[in-house]
Write a protein that holds these residues in place. Structure first.
Motif, PDB file in Angstrom:
ATOM      1  N   ASN A 448       2.270  -0.105   8.005  1.00  0.00           N
ATOM      2  CA  ASN A 448       2.205  -0.709   6.920  1.00  0.00           C
ATOM      3  C   ASN A 448       0.865  -1.618   6.943  1.00  0.00           C
ATOM      4  O   ASN A 448       0.009  -1.932   5.999  1.00  0.00           O
ATOM      5  N   THR A 449       0.446  -2.329   8.059  1.00  0.00           N
ATOM      6  CA  THR A 449      -0.618  -3.093   8.269  1.00  0.00           C
ATOM      7  C   THR A 449      -1.941  -2.204   8.028  1.00  0.00           C
ATOM      8  O   THR A 449      -2.734  -2.742   7.099  1.00  0.00           O
ATOM      9  N   ARG A 450      -1.926  -1.091   8.530  1.00  0.00           N
ATOM     10  CA  ARG A 450      -3.212  -0.218   8.272  1.00  0.00           C
ATOM     11  C   ARG A 450      -3.388   0.195   7.204  1.00  0.00           C
ATOM     12  O   ARG A 450      -4.428   0.254   6.411  1.00  0.00           O
ATOM     13  N   LYS A 451      -2.154   0.468   6.267  1.00  0.00           N
ATOM     14  CA  LYS A 451      -2.107   0.829   4.663  1.00  0.00           C
ATOM     15  C   LYS A 451      -2.657  -0.432   4.026  1.00  0.00           C
ATOM     16  O   LYS A 451      -3.659  -0.517   3.106  1.00  0.00           O
ATOM     17  N   GLU A 452      -2.137  -1.764   4.239  1.00  0.00           N
ATOM     18  CA  GLU A 452      -2.686  -2.764   3.688  1.00  0.00           C
ATOM     19  C   GLU A 452      -4.099  -3.184   3.600  1.00  0.00           C
ATOM     20  O   GLU A 452      -4.693  -3.795   3.019  1.00  0.00           O
TER      21      GLU A 452
END
Length: 468
Positions: A448-452
């Motif tokens: 999720n952090t990579r996506k953000e």
């Protein structure tokens, strides 16, 4: 009659003098100065200047954006609004030129005695029958002495340009939204792959605990705990599948097409993260952001509206030339050249009894001008704030992602260690379950952090005026 003309002239002069006193335009609110640079950034090249075709190097995403720009219904609607604004501008341009109308007129009536001295023949007791027929063309032309019509034309032209900037703003939003949904899809794919991997690990752990139960080294409670953990992870998988379907449908809707599978990259983990992010200076943002340009054009149009409203207090000069055939009877009216009539009427119109209406429109224009000033200030403030927030967000997300990578690696090692200790009887099954749950949670947070991070870069790109 001379007294009446004198009264009208006095009223006109009084109206003009009153107008000159009361039509002063009040000063507009001062606008605060934009900071010379973005805090914490000294880059001189703005990513907002990069075309979206180059900014997004993923061919799948580029195809999706191209389709959205061709088929998005909101963009198609914006194109029609531009056409409406263009037509309004053409109408305002036409007001500067004379209008020409074809006229067929028949007049018939009785001329009766009046209160000012009789009929046109001078006899107060005679009723005359008057007929008049006219066939020809007549023009009406308001001379733009004060520039009122030119102000209205320029205001309409600025609103036409503003409508184009509104479309540019919509383009940037569509490009950014397609990017958001695309990376959401890749993020959900990455999360789904993580869940599937952990399901396999948990299935292996469940088989191990079942074997140990048969050997008398584990209890039924332990088996139930491992089975419950597996079911929980499997239910989470169905949630991610639904997230993928919902995101694909939302993306297709944005593209103006019915739901279908969306082609995309294999995984978010193989897509390169942006390394360098240039922000530029606030002046670049002011030149690039469509919403700021739109607000500036609307502000200029509002100022021109104030000028036009102020000039409504001045007298209007009108010319009405006409040419045609005119006579008292219809057959005679079509005799040429005997019935040929050429004339020119001129007039001066000055507001006398409608001062309150003109004053109301003038005050309304001033208020709308102030609204335009505030809207422009708000657009600049929003833009600067979005850039500052985006810069710090990307930096913090990158740091978070690096920390999550290290945490995930440690937890994966912890799972292996817990399994080894459990086999040797040095750890309880609860420690194994806890380690597996922690690694799943951390891997999902890392995805999720990579996506953000991608979301943050897209938002910064949009904040700097990129995407159109």
């Amino acid at each position: 009659m001379k007294q009446i003309y004198n009264i009208i002239l006095i009223l006109m002069m009084t109206s003009l003098a009153y107008s000159c006193k009361t039509m002063e335009i009040p000063p507009m609110p001062d606008m605060p100065r934009v900071p010379a640079g973005f805090l914490g950034s000294s880059d001189s090249v703005s990513i907002g200047e990069i075309p979206w075709e180059q900014f997004f190097d993923d061919p799948y995403l580029a195809d999706l954006i191209g389709t959205a720009l061709d088929q998005n219904l909101d963009l198609l609607t914006a194109m029609e609004r531009i056409e409406i604004a263009r037509t309004t501008h053409r109408i305002s341009r036409g007001a500067l030129y004379p209008s020409v109308d074809g006229i067929i007129r028949y007049r018939s009536g009785d001329i009766r005695p009046n209160l000012l001295g009789g009929t046109i023949n001078g006899d107060r007791n005679v009723v005359n029958r008057l007929e008049n027929n006219f066939v020809g063309v007549q023009s009406y032309w308001e001379l733009d002495i004060w520039g009122k019509l030119r102000d209205r034309r320029e205001a309409a032209f600025n609103r036409f340009l503003a409508s184009q900037q509104a479309r540019h703003l919509m383009v940037t939003n569509v490009v950014a939204e397609v990017g958001h949904l695309y990376y959401d899809l890749l993020g959900f794919d990455m999360e789904l792959a993580t869940i599937d991997k952990n399901i396999e690990f948990q299935k292996m752990a469940l088989k191990l605990i079942e074997i140990q139960k048969l050997a008398g080294r584990a209890t039924q409670l332990a088996v139930q705990q491992f089975a419950a953990q597996l079911l929980s992870t499997q239910s989470l998988r169905f949630e991610k599948l639904q997230d993928i379907i919902a995101t694909e449908n939302a993306l297709n809707n944005l593209l103006g097409q019915y739901p279908k599978a969306v082609e995309r990259a294999e995984s978010l983990s193989i897509v390169n993260l942006p390394v360098v992010v240039h922000t530029g200076v606030p002046a670049d943002m002011l030149l690039r952001r469509p919403d700021i340009q739109e607000a500036e054009l609307e502000l200029h149009a509002a100022r021109l509206d104030v000028e036009a409203a102020r000039k409504e207090f001045f007298p209007s000069f009108n010319l009405v030339p006409y040419v045609g055939l005119n006579d008292r009877s219809i057959p005679a009216a079509f005799q040429f050249p005997g019935a040929l009539t050429i004339g020119l009427l001129g007039g001066i119109t000055s507001p006398i009894f409608n001062q309150f209406r003109i004053r109301a429109f003038f005050n309304q224009s001033i208020a709308e001008n102030r609204i335009g000033v505030y809207a422009y200030q708000q657009a600049v403030l929003n833009g600067y704030t979005e850039v500052m927030t985006g810069l710090s967000r990307i930096e913090n997300l990158r740091n978070k992602y690096r920390a999550k990578e290290e945490e995930t690696e440690l937890l994966l090692n912890a799972v292996s260690t817990a399994n080894e200790l459990f086999r040797g009887g040095y750890a309880s099954y609860l420690e194994v379950i806890t380690a597996q749950a922690r690694v799943l949670e951390t891997e999902l947070e890392m995805a999720n952090t990579r996506k953000e991070i991608f979301h943050g870069v897209i938002d910064l790109y949009r904040a700097l005026g990129g995407g159109w």
